[in-house]
Enzyme design. Structure first.
Site, short mmCIF file in Angstrom:
data_model
loop_
_atom_site.label_atom_id
_atom_site.label_comp_id
_atom_site.label_asym_id
_atom_site.label_seq_id
_atom_site.Cartn_x
_atom_site.Cartn_y
_atom_site.Cartn_z
N LYS A 48 0.84 -1.19 0.00
CA LYS A 48 0.00 0.00 0.00
C LYS A 48 0.88 1.25 0.00
CE LYS A 48 -0.32 0.14 5.06
NZ LYS A 48 -1.22 0.25 6.21
N TYR A 261 15.58 31.10 7.59
CA TYR A 261 14.42 31.84 8.06
C TYR A 261 14.43 32.00 9.57
CZ TYR A 261 12.25 31.37 3.46
OH TYR A 261 11.97 31.44 2.11
#
Length: 371
Positions: A48, A261
């Site tokens: 999956k 940042y």
């Protein structure tokens, strides 16, 4: 045989960044053999989420070649894609709404999980079904109060020639294995009392496959373990994915220089910084920034500042620690001292499953070890 430029679903990709993901199907095969040696029953390769981000088709083929005999997915679309790729043999899909295209599943010989009376009513003639019991997760599967009615209705549908009850299944929540096992056995007794004779009883996933043989029954479902993730922390499996990125810029900075940042990091000394073109858009968890490391020039280098969308800066130390074009290993199996995906998960406060399934499509993908 190595193949280059193969995407997660097996289609060619151009790659949107200079970062590179290498998937080692030889590791998948080795892990499958390890899991099969522990299993008391057959092995289902759960592919999956595109084979836990490693490419469902390649992982499925490698696992089947190394001892798995079943394939498992959640959604029906995943199952049909595997059939379209030529993968034959027993296959189960276990998470679908009652309105899914179940006739297509029957036509492609895909078994279907049935967790409710509504799902049972939606099954077309000829469906092979696995009744799904909830044994303590309050998630998918019929509750204890619904189970008797579901088993009774399934037996009636079977006697009417509409379905074949192939299996009974459930999922383990984790540490509460004994209680879940008792509930599962009780559910089986009810199914038997209703006249059902499921040939494939399955409860265990990777962790229980490795640590709880009493949960194995006829089949174990292994997914994370195929790609080298052991949720139990007990077994040395081989990581099947390596993420690398080249150094695209190098600069010397003075002590106190802020980076990235919000200037959350400042150089503690005169040092050299290397810029890598990989960031959270490529799947690196932003929360790992203050603790994350990469292997560059044969040694671990700490991330400097925040992980950005497309790039990350690493502190290579006061010497000439990096040159443009050098390759940093962000994570890999750990054989060469590089961080592992488990370490990255620890730095980010998450699971390795989340990291490998969250990698984007921008890095070029390269598959090795396949046939």
């Amino acid at each position: 045989m190595a193949t280059g430029g193969v995407g997660r679903a097996g289609a060619a990709t151009s790659g949107g960044s200079a970062a590179r993901i290498t998937v080692d199907l030889g590791a998948v095969a080795d892990n499958t053999r390890t899991l099969a040696a522990r299993a008391r029953g057959a092995v289902m390769a759960v592919v999956k989420a595109d084979g836990f981000g490693h490419g469902a088709i390649g992982v499925a083929r490698a696992a089947l070649g190394a001892g798995a005999t079943w394939l498992g997915v959640t959604g029906l679309g995943e199952a049909l894609a595997l059939r379209a790729a030529g993968l034959d043999g027993p296959m189960l899909s276990w998470l679908n709404p009652p309105g899914a295209d179940f006739p297509a599943a029957v036509g492609q010989r895909v078994d279907l999980a049935v967790p409710s009376l509504a799902h049972l009513a939606a099954m077309p003639r000829g469906a092979r079904i696995h009744l799904h019991l909830d044994t303590g997760m309050a998630r998918d599967g019929a509750t204890a109060g619904e189970w008797v009615a579901l088993c009774r209705a399934a037996r009636e549908a079977e006697l009417g020639g509409r379905v074949t009850v192939v299996g009974v299944m459930s999922h383990l929540a984790g540490p509460d294995t004994p209680a879940a096992l008792r509930r599962f056995r009780a559910g089986l007794e009810i199914a038997y009392a209703m006249g059902l004779r499921p040939r494939v009883r399955h409860l265990a996933a990777t962790a229980a496959t490795l640590t709880a043989p009493e949960t194995h029954f006829d089949l174990v479902r292994t997914g994370a373990g195929l790609v080298g993730i052991d949720p139990s922390g007990t077994t040395a499996l081989r990581g099947a994915m390596t993420l690398t990125a080249p150094v695209v810029e190098v600069r010397r900075v003075a002590a106190g220089t802020p980076v990235g940042y919000d200037h959350t990091w400042r150089a503690p000394r005169d040092t050299t910084l290397a810029l890598l073109p990989v960031g959270y858009a490529d799947g690196l968890p932003r929360s790992a920034g203050p603790r994350g490391e990469v292997l560059l020039g044969g040694r671990r280098c700490r991330i400097a500042g925040r992980i950005s969308m497309d790039q990350v800066v690493v502190d290579t130390g006061p010497g000439d620690g990096a040159r443009i074009g050098d390759i940093a290993v962000v994570f890999g199996p750990g054989d060469g001292g590089e961080p592992t995906v488990t370490e990255w998960a620890g730095w980010a406060g998450t699971l390795p499953h989340e990291i490998v399934t969250g990698l984007g499509n921008r890095p070029h993908r390269h598959v090795v070890g396949g046939n």
